[in-house]
Design an enzyme around this catalytic site. Structure first.
Site, PDB file in Angstrom:
ATOM      1  CB  SER A  61      -0.938  -0.014   1.211  1.00  0.00           C
ATOM      2  OG  SER A  61      -0.201  -0.224   2.400  1.00  0.00           O
ATOM      3  CB  THR A  62       3.952   2.341   1.775  1.00  0.00           C
ATOM      4  OG1 THR A  62       3.352   1.813   2.952  1.00  0.00           O
ATOM      5  CG2 THR A  62       4.572   3.681   2.078  1.00  0.00           C
ATOM      6  CD  GLU A 138       8.572  -6.597  -1.594  1.00  0.00           C
ATOM      7  OE1 GLU A 138       7.567  -5.898  -1.687  1.00  0.00           O
ATOM      8  OE2 GLU A 138       8.908  -7.155  -0.537  1.00  0.00           O
TER       9      GLU A 138
HETATM   10  O1  R5P Z   1       5.191  -8.214   0.330  1.00  0.00           O
HETATM   11  C1  R5P Z   1       4.940  -7.061   0.672  1.00  0.00           C
HETATM   12  C2  R5P Z   1       5.938  -6.010   0.823  1.00  0.00           C
HETATM   13  O2  R5P Z   1       7.126  -6.452   1.411  1.00  0.00           O
HETATM   14  C3  R5P Z   1       5.467  -4.695   1.416  1.00  0.00           C
HETATM   15  O3  R5P Z   1       6.426  -3.740   1.091  1.00  0.00           O
HETATM   16  C4  R5P Z   1       5.315  -4.682   2.908  1.00  0.00           C
HETATM   17  O4  R5P Z   1       4.490  -5.733   3.289  1.00  0.00           O
HETATM   18  C5  R5P Z   1       4.745  -3.332   3.400  1.00  0.00           C
HETATM   19  O5  R5P Z   1       3.455  -3.171   2.914  1.00  0.00           O
HETATM   20  P1  R5P Z   1       2.543  -1.901   3.215  1.00  0.00           P
HETATM   21  O6  R5P Z   1       3.209  -0.724   2.594  1.00  0.00           O
HETATM   22  O7  R5P Z   1       1.228  -2.234   2.563  1.00  0.00           O
HETATM   23  O8  R5P Z   1       2.425  -1.789   4.695  1.00  0.00           O
END
Ligand code: R5P
Length: 267
Positions: A61-62, A138
């Site tokens: 989401s970020t 990633e």
């Molecule tokens: O697999 C997901 C990723 O590593 C995301 O970057 C991590 O989970 C953070 O996600 P969010 O920005 O939605 O909190």
């Protein structure tokens, strides 16, 4: 080298989450929601991109806020000749829709900058990532990056990885997954309060973009000991593809706070 530091040693570290700059404080006139903080961090990080860069596009989401902003700057003409390398199929679809030209590590093995969110950030910039399941791609793309900028809201800053009570994910091959799970449990048998389980989505094993499964590890008191050693022991297990601890990879952390201010931590 910051990664060798243990959880206990972080307590006096200036970058620790006990740092008053990173702690929630008295109510301010502005109180951003978590989603607003994510956007603030993402937009600030977008300013670090310059024309001509190959950019690793994170997942979650970020990172979605960052992709939105990057496309906006490209369409306005403030950024030109950007090539994105997506870290997941979801991000790829988002970037295509936003009109960002894409490539792969095969064609662009050196990435100028990667920008991505994280689930946890410790005082040494070690991360937990992959609660969205995209940790493998990633780690490959962010590991190939000259600069890896992490964008988070202040709730993601922790004293030690796994310490928030949420999971540390491990990507494993589906073949004999119960056996691999038992090997992981054996690895941490002396860890008080450790547990692990298969990630399930709608009553089926959750599948990553690579067709693999995820084991969620829970550490009651956070991951203890030398994180590099913990990483090596996990990666030596046949069946384990990768884990969600990103050690000594992030070069910058952009932290957005509830009052709307941003702190940029540089390695
Ligand atoms: O697999 C997901 C990723 O590593 C995301 O970057 C991590 O989970 C953070 O996600 P969010 O920005 O939605 O909190």
């Amino acid at each position: 080298m910051r990664t060798a530091m243990t959880c206990a040693q972080t307590l006096n570290n200036p970058l620790s989450s006990t740092n008053p700059h990173l702690l929630p404080h008295k109510p301010d006139p502005i109180q951003l929601t978590q989603e607003e903080m994510k956007r603030v961090a993402a937009y600030r990080a977008a300013d670090m991109v310059v024309s001509g860069m190959v950019v690793g596009l994170g997942t979650g989401s970020t990172a979605a806020h960052f992709i939105h902003r990057l496309a906006e700057l490209m369409h306005k003409g403030s950024l030109k000749d950007i090539i994105g390398i997506p870290t997941s199929l979801k991000t790829e679809a988002h970037a295509i829709k936003a009109g960002i030209p894409l490539s792969t590590l095969n064609s662009h093995p050196i990435v100028d900058i990667s920008i991505d969110g994280a689930d946890e950030v410790d005082p040494q910039f070690n991360l937990v990532k992959g609660r969205g399941g995209s940790l493998f791609r990633e780690k490959m793309i962010e590991g190939a990056s000259r600069k890896f900028v992490v964008i988070v809201d202040e709730t993601k800053m922790v004293a030690c990885l796994g310490g928030s009570g949420l999971s540390v994910p491990v990507e494993i091959v589906p073949f004999s997954w119960k056996y691999t799970l038992s090997k992981i449990e054996k690895l941490f048998k002396d860890e008080t309060g450790f547990s692990a389980r298969l990630r399930v989505d709608q009553e089926k094993p959750f599948e990553t973009d690579n067709g693999n499964y995820i084991i969620e590890m829970f550490f009651e008191k956070g991951v203890s000991g030398d994180l590099n050693e913990v990483s090596d022991r996990l990666l030596r297990l046949t069946g384990v593809i990768e884990h969600g601890m990103f050690l000594d990879m992030a070069t910058n952390v952009v932290v957005a706070k509830t009052d709307g201010s941003v702190i940029i931590l540089n390695k």
